[in-house]
Design a protein around this motif. Structure first.
Motif: not given
Length: 196
Positions: A140-167
Motif C-alpha cells: 500500500d505504501v508503494m501504491t499510495q505513497g507515504y509522507g515524502l515518498m511518492p507513489s510508485y504505482a505508475d512505475k511498478l506493476t502490481p506484480e513488481q510491487r509484490w516482488a519488492v515486498v518479497a525482497y
C-alpha cells in the motif's frame, strides 16, 4: 503495359501527403489532443474522466486483495504476499528495489544512502528496523505513497510491487539473522569469515 506503369505511380502517390478534397490529410483532421482545450465539451477539456467503476484492462481478472494490499474495504491489510514466491520473483523484486528504493532506503534497506543523508527534512526510515507490519502495508505504501515518498504505482506493476515486498522481507530476514539461523553446513564458512 499501361497497367504496369500505373502500379508504380499509385505506389508513389500513396506515400505522398496528398490533400484530398481540402481535408489536409490525417495531420489536419479534427481530433482531441491530450492536455489541450476542446470546446466540444462543457468543461473545455480534451481528456475525459473515465466513467465511475471503470477497470483498466490489465486489472481484469485480478482480485481486490492483489491490487490494493487490503483484505477488507474498510482497511485491514493483507497478511501475506498473494503470489507464489520463487527465486526469480524475489530476484526481480531486488532489481526493482535497487532501481527505485535503494537510492533513499539504502542497498541493505537500512536507510543508509547518499540521498537519505542529503534529505534535511526527514530521512527515509530503515526498512529493517520497522515494526512488524503486514505485507499489504508495504504494498500500500508503494501504491499510495507515504509522507515524502511518492507513489510508485505508475512505475511498478502490481506484480513488481509484490516482488519488492518479497525482497524487503528477504532483506529483513537477512539483516536480523543469527548464526543459529544459518544451515549447519554453511556455518563453518561464516565463522571463518569472522561473522559474529
Amino acid at each position: 503495359m499501361r497497367r504496369l506503369l500505373l502500379v508504380p505511380l499509385a505506389w508513389m502517390l500513396a506515400g505522398c501527403p496528398v490533400d484530398f478534397q481540402g481535408w489536409g490529410g490525417m495531420k489536419q483532421q479534427p481530433k482531441a489532443l491530450p492536455y489541450r482545450e476542446n470546446t466540444f465539451f462543457a468543461d473545455e477539456r480534451a481528456m475525459r474522466q473515465p466513467p465511475a467503476g471503470t477497470v483498466p484492462r490489465d486489472r481484469r481478472g485480478k482480485d481486490r486483495f492483489f491490487l490494493t494490499g487490503r483484505d477488507t474495504p474498510d482497511g485491514g491489510y493483507v497478511e501475506t504476499i498473494p503470489l507464489t514466491l520463487t527465486t526469480e520473483r524475489v530476484e526481480s523484486g531486488q532489481r526493482s528495489f535497487d532501481i527505485y528504493c535503494a537510492t533513499c532506503h539504502g542497498v541493505l534497506g537500512d536507510g543508509v544512502a547518499q540521498v537519505a543523508r542529503n534529505m534535511g527534512l526527514r530521512e527515509p526510515p530503515s526498512l529493517v528496523d520497522l515494526p512488524a507490519y503486514p505485507d499489504g502495508y508495504y504494498y500500500d505504501v508503494m501504491t499510495q505513497g507515504y509522507g515524502l515518498m511518492p507513489s510508485y504505482a505508475d512505475k511498478l506493476t502490481p506484480e513488481q510491487r509484490w516482488a519488492v515486498v518479497a525482497y524487503v522481507r528477504a532483506l529483513q530476514a537477512s539483516q536480523r539473522a543469527r548464526l543459529e539461523d544459518v544451515p549447519p553446513e554453511a556455518r563453518p564458512q561464516l565463522e571463518k569469515e569472522g561473522t559474529p
